[in-house]
Motif scaffolding. Structure first.
Motif, PDB file in Angstrom:
ATOM      1  N   VAL A 266       0.856  -1.188   0.000  1.00 35.10           N
ATOM      2  CA  VAL A 266       0.000   0.000   0.000  1.00 35.10           C
ATOM      3  C   VAL A 266       0.890   1.235   0.000  1.00 35.10           C
ATOM      4  O   VAL A 266       1.771   1.381   0.854  1.00 35.10           O
ATOM      5  CB  VAL A 266      -0.936   0.009   1.220  1.00 35.10           C
ATOM      6  CG1 VAL A 266      -1.776   1.285   1.239  1.00 35.10           C
ATOM      7  CG2 VAL A 266      -1.830  -1.223   1.215  1.00 35.10           C
ATOM      8  N   ASN A 267       0.666   2.107  -0.977  1.00 39.34           N
ATOM      9  CA  ASN A 267       1.443   3.337  -1.116  1.00 39.34           C
ATOM     10  C   ASN A 267       0.570   4.538  -0.772  1.00 39.34           C
ATOM     11  O   ASN A 267      -0.550   4.669  -1.289  1.00 39.34           O
ATOM     12  CB  ASN A 267       1.969   3.475  -2.547  1.00 39.34           C
ATOM     13  CG  ASN A 267       2.845   2.303  -2.950  1.00 39.34           C
ATOM     14  OD1 ASN A 267       3.957   2.160  -2.473  1.00 39.34           O
ATOM     15  ND2 ASN A 267       2.320   1.439  -3.832  1.00 39.34           N
ATOM     16  N   VAL A 268       1.070   5.420   0.091  1.00 35.46           N
ATOM     17  CA  VAL A 268       0.326   6.600   0.535  1.00 35.46           C
ATOM     18  C   VAL A 268       1.027   7.841   0.010  1.00 35.46           C
ATOM     19  O   VAL A 268       2.204   8.084   0.324  1.00 35.46           O
ATOM     20  CB  VAL A 268       0.225   6.642   2.070  1.00 35.46           C
ATOM     21  CG1 VAL A 268      -0.505   7.908   2.523  1.00 35.46           C
ATOM     22  CG2 VAL A 268      -0.479   5.398   2.589  1.00 35.46           C
ATOM     23  N   GLY A 269       0.333   8.613  -0.783  1.00 35.70           N
ATOM     24  CA  GLY A 269       0.903   9.837  -1.334  1.00 35.70           C
ATOM     25  C   GLY A 269       1.148  10.891  -0.268  1.00 35.70           C
ATOM     26  O   GLY A 269       0.547  10.868   0.812  1.00 35.70           O
ATOM     27  N   GLY A 270       2.033  11.825  -0.579  1.00 38.55           N
ATOM     28  CA  GLY A 270       2.401  12.849   0.384  1.00 38.55           C
ATOM     29  C   GLY A 270       1.265  13.777   0.760  1.00 38.55           C
ATOM     30  O   GLY A 270       1.297  14.398   1.829  1.00 38.55           O
ATOM     31  N   GLY A 271       0.232  13.894  -0.089  1.00 40.04           N
ATOM     32  CA  GLY A 271      -0.861  14.809   0.194  1.00 40.04           C
ATOM     33  C   GLY A 271      -2.067  14.172   0.853  1.00 40.04           C
ATOM     34  O   GLY A 271      -3.092  14.843   1.048  1.00 40.04           O
ATOM     35  N   VAL A 272      -1.997  12.886   1.195  1.00 37.01           N
ATOM     36  CA  VAL A 272      -3.149  12.226   1.809  1.00 37.01           C
ATOM     37  C   VAL A 272      -3.360  12.764   3.226  1.00 37.01           C
ATOM     38  O   VAL A 272      -2.424  12.849   4.032  1.00 37.01           O
ATOM     39  CB  VAL A 272      -2.947  10.699   1.846  1.00 37.01           C
ATOM     40  CG1 VAL A 272      -4.115  10.023   2.561  1.00 37.01           C
ATOM     41  CG2 VAL A 272      -2.794  10.157   0.434  1.00 37.01           C
ATOM     42  N   VAL A 273      -4.599  13.129   3.528  1.00 35.69           N
ATOM     43  CA  VAL A 273      -4.931  13.691   4.838  1.00 35.69           C
ATOM     44  C   VAL A 273      -4.838  12.607   5.904  1.00 35.69           C
ATOM     45  O   VAL A 273      -5.379  11.509   5.736  1.00 35.69           O
ATOM     46  CB  VAL A 273      -6.349  14.285   4.817  1.00 35.69           C
ATOM     47  CG1 VAL A 273      -6.730  14.807   6.202  1.00 35.69           C
ATOM     48  CG2 VAL A 273      -6.439  15.398   3.780  1.00 35.69           C
ATOM     49  N   PRO A 274      -4.138  12.873   7.025  1.00 35.01           N
ATOM     50  CA  PRO A 274      -4.077  11.871   8.096  1.00 35.01           C
ATOM     51  C   PRO A 274      -5.464  11.482   8.575  1.00 35.01           C
ATOM     52  O   PRO A 274      -6.383  12.305   8.637  1.00 35.01           O
ATOM     53  CB  PRO A 274      -3.272  12.581   9.189  1.00 35.01           C
ATOM     54  CG  PRO A 274      -2.418  13.563   8.451  1.00 35.01           C
ATOM     55  CD  PRO A 274      -3.283  14.053   7.313  1.00 35.01           C
ATOM     56  N   GLY A 275      -5.626  10.220   8.916  1.00 38.97           N
ATOM     57  CA  GLY A 275      -6.909   9.707   9.371  1.00 38.97           C
ATOM     58  C   GLY A 275      -6.972   8.202   9.214  1.00 38.97           C
ATOM     59  O   GLY A 275      -5.996   7.557   8.807  1.00 38.97           O
ATOM     60  N   GLY A 299      -0.791   8.439   9.312  1.00 32.99           N
ATOM     61  CA  GLY A 299      -0.330   9.289  10.404  1.00 32.99           C
ATOM     62  C   GLY A 299       0.450  10.466   9.884  1.00 32.99           C
ATOM     63  O   GLY A 299       0.701  10.604   8.684  1.00 32.99           O
ATOM     64  N   THR A 300       0.834  11.316  10.814  1.00 30.81           N
ATOM     65  CA  THR A 300       1.671  12.441  10.427  1.00 30.81           C
ATOM     66  C   THR A 300       3.064  11.943  10.101  1.00 30.81           C
ATOM     67  O   THR A 300       3.483  10.877  10.544  1.00 30.81           O
ATOM     68  CB  THR A 300       1.746  13.466  11.568  1.00 30.81           C
ATOM     69  OG1 THR A 300       2.243  12.809  12.740  1.00 30.81           O
ATOM     70  CG2 THR A 300       0.372  14.039  11.861  1.00 30.81           C
ATOM     71  N   ALA A 301       3.789  12.697   9.292  1.00 30.34           N
ATOM     72  CA  ALA A 301       5.112  12.272   8.845  1.00 30.34           C
ATOM     73  C   ALA A 301       5.998  11.950  10.037  1.00 30.34           C
ATOM     74  O   ALA A 301       6.066  12.704  11.007  1.00 30.34           O
ATOM     75  CB  ALA A 301       5.752  13.373   7.999  1.00 30.34           C
TER      76      ALA A 301
END
Length: 680
Positions: A266-275, A299-301
């Motif tokens: 699973v890849n999460v882009g840098g602009g995905v809102v935490p949640g 989560g947050t970075a």
């Protein structure tokens, strides 16, 4: 990557069976003759952990039952799943669903018209208390009926509706009357219903994943293993990721497996809102469409860089409480999702603590200290799921007083001359594997071995008989081994030989036995039968009533050589820490010998078998001076003082260390370990 977290000897869940049979009582309206039913499914509940989990039992013979169709286990034909577990005022409750994993519709005789009987979950036995004292009973059954016995309680699903292939019923509230003195209980159920075709071989497909929850920072990625449980079905299943928000993508390897597993990244882009996002893993094949949920926490970075996964463990081996320490900061309770936990560990390393309620609800407390690099090298997976093949076979012409061990792909099974010659290997990895069979005499007689290279036996296939009187059998090599450093007080000495084969360095067990004196004969594989990637792993154990020393060395050729035991583990200074909590907090202070500068453990156990184990890597310690103690968890949410040995208890303690050089399948690599024990 996924890696096994070996702080405890966690037993892997084994695949278990169900069968399709004819019920003996044709007059029972709830179980007409020839109606589909699963084999017994065992469900275990933990009151304190608020969990309810089900797995199938082994097939059991019964009058009037046909075993012609042997099928897979829980998660193969049906899946019972629970959610919203709670315990209030003497009532344990859970919302339970039934998922149809077979290729046919359920609760219908013709495929379209609903049957009046519904899908019933019958209680065959229990509830039975397995931890604590008291009596547990089903509080709200939908009814009782005669199934395998009289007046058996059941819950009924799909009233007036057909349950399609791949569909899941609406949740039904199950309630149990449970006194506060009960910690765990279990029960066994059957699932029964009408099918359009109750006579042909059942085709089914189950889909699951481990871990079931991922925590990924924006810009990051994480893996999970998708498991496919197949029954009479070998076709490709096309996998996809559903319900993913913009910026979240998934890739499968392979994308359309014909085997039993696939890796999803699973890849999460840098602009995905935490949640928290509730995704699904979807599978499409000729056996039907399936899906399984996957929880993604963005989560947050930089947060959540440690993932701990208990999701594949049996109920009594899952954490009921978990806490983490960042560096030397305060301990913090960590809540999990689907038995998967995430927390942050900084450059100074830190600690992980968890409590497991084992068989009978006996608690064990584990504390582990590691560096950040050690914590974050991959998901810490307890109880890795069994995803390999089941292989059958038998041996012939072994000696009269022999033990024969057959190994394939790192999995082993033993046959004794006094019993059946048949064996079964489970969880064998797919692909070519080297088979090693070793016939060891228990009375000093002749030894024999067989090696078959690059075996790729089909799942549930059978190995050609391993005949030790055939031309493929050969006489093992021997070598004289000298053991240095043996103490006069070490009266019990043993040797054990394993053999590492193929490029994957899979372990094949050969034999073990007692030895006397500092010189003995070791057995192994002659050079004419070896491949360049093969290695012998000779282990020697020497012990007294208060300590053990072990050395294991890896060498390609079996030739005369000398092994030198490591230093004796020093006796630590054991003290009791004076703290308010009503439990025993012991501390051990000692200096690690140079031989064991890899990791160390300190543990203790009281007369009630409540136990504590504390470990630390040498990287975390930063030097040989060691102080290990049970932290004060009394102020943390959810902690129970009764989990640790009581403040007035007496019992036993141990301190151990291990070290060595090189890695397995490296010439001359060695592992050394030692333990010292006493009482408190």
């Amino acid at each position: 990557m996924l890696r096994t977290f070996r702080l405890i000897d966690a037993a892997a869940l084994s695949a278990v069976g169900l069968w399709l049979g004819a019920c003996a009582d044709s007059s029972a309206p709830t179980a007409p003759k020839d109606q589909f039913r699963t084999e017994l499914i065992t469900c275990q509940a933990s009151v304190s952990a608020r969990t309810l989990d089900c797995a199938a039992s082994q097939p059991q013979a019964a009058r009037g039952v046909s075993f012609d169709l042997v099928l897979g286990g829980q998660g193969a034909l049906v899946r019972l799943a629970s959610s919203g577990n709670a315990y209030n005022s003497g009532t344990f409750s859970s919302n339970v669903t039934v998922e149809n994993l077979i290729a046919q519709s359920m609760n219908t005789a013709d495929g379209t018209t609903p049957d009046a009987g519904g899908v019933k979950v019958f209680f065959n036995s229990g509830p039975t208390v397995t931890g604590g004292t008291g009596v547990v009973s089903v509080a709200n059954p939908d009814g009782t009926g005669a199934f395998t016995g009289s007046s058996q309680e059941y819950f009924q699903y799909s009233d007036g509706a057909v349950l399609l292939s791949g569909a899941t019923t609406a949740a039904k509230l199950w309630q149990f009357s449970v006194p506060t003195t009960v910690t765990t209980f279990e029960f066994q159920v059957f699932v029964t219903t009408t099918l359009p075709d109750e006579f042909s071989a059942i085709v089914a497909l189950g889909l699951s994943r481990t871990p079931s929850a991922l925590t990924i920072a924006p810009g990051g990625s994480g893996p999970t293993t998708v498991l496919l449980t197949r029954t009479n079905f070998s076709g490709a299943v096309t996998l996809s990721l559903g319900n993913a928000p913009a910026g979240v993508t998934g890739s499968f390897s392979p994308a359309a497996p014909t085997g039993t597993s696939s890796t999803l990244t699973v890849n999460v882009g840098g602009g995905v809102v935490p949640g928290v996002y509730h995704l699904t893993v979807n599978g499409t094949g000729s056996a039907g469409n399936r899906s399984t949920p996957l929880t993604l926490t963005v989560g947050t970075a930089g947060s959540g860089n440690v993932t701990v996964d208990f999701s594949s463990c049996p109920v009594d081996q899952r954490a009921v409480w978990l806490a983490a320490q960042n560096g030397t900061g305060p301990w913090t309770r960590v809540s999990g999702v689907g038995d998967v936990y995430n927390f942050t560990n900084g450059s100074g390393g830190g600690g992980l603590a968890y409590v497991v309620l084992g068989a009978g609800g006996v608690p064990s407390v584990t504390v582990q200290y590691m560096t950040q690099a050690e914590f974050t090298v991959g998901t810490l997976v307890f109880c890795p799921p069994a995803t390999g093949k089941t292989i059958n076979g038998s041996v012939a012409n072994a000696g009269a007083f022999d033990q024969t061990t057959v190994s394939l792909g790192g999995r082993s099974a033993s046959v004794f001359s006094s019993g059946s010659p048949a064996f079964q290997l489970t969880d064998v990895p797919d692909g070519p594997q080297d088979l090693v069979a070793y016939d060891h005499s228990l009375v000093g007689g002749a030894e024999s071995a067989i090696i078959r290279r690059s075996q790729n036996i089909a799942d549930n296939g059978t190995i050609t008989t391993l005949d030790f009187a055939s031309v493929e059998a050969f006489t093992p090599a021997t070598a004289t081994i000298t053991l240095n450093g043996l103490l006069g007080s070490e009266q019990y000495v043993q040797q054990e030989m394993v053999y590492q084969v193929a490029a994957n360095c899979a372990t094949a067990f050969l034999y073990n036995g007692d030895i006397s004196g500092a010189t003995f004969t070791a057995f192994g594989i002659p050079s004419s039968q070896q491949q360049p990637t093969d290695f012998h792993g000779l282990l020697v154990l020497a012990s007294t009533s208060t300590g053990i020393r072990i050395i294991q060395q890896y060498n390609h050729s079996l030739v005369a050589r000398t092994l030198t035991l490591g230093a004796v583990m020093p006796t630590p200074t054991i003290t009791t820490l004076a703290t308010p909590p009503a439990y025993k907090r012991l501390q051990a202070v000692y200096t690690l010998p140079t031989d064991y500068e890899r990791s160390t453990w300190f543990g203790y156990q009281d007369g009630a078998n409540n136990s504590v184990t504390i470990s630390a890597t040498f990287g975390y310690l930063g030097g040989p001076s060691t102080t290990l103690a049970l932290p004060d968890f009394s102020a943390l949410s959810g902690w129970d003082n009764n989990w640790a040995p009581s403040s007035t208890s007496t019992g036993t303690w141990f301190v151990s260390g291990n070290g060595g050089s090189g890695s397995v399948c490296t010439e001359g690599a060695s592992v050394k370990a030692a333990t010292v024990n006493g009482t408190y």
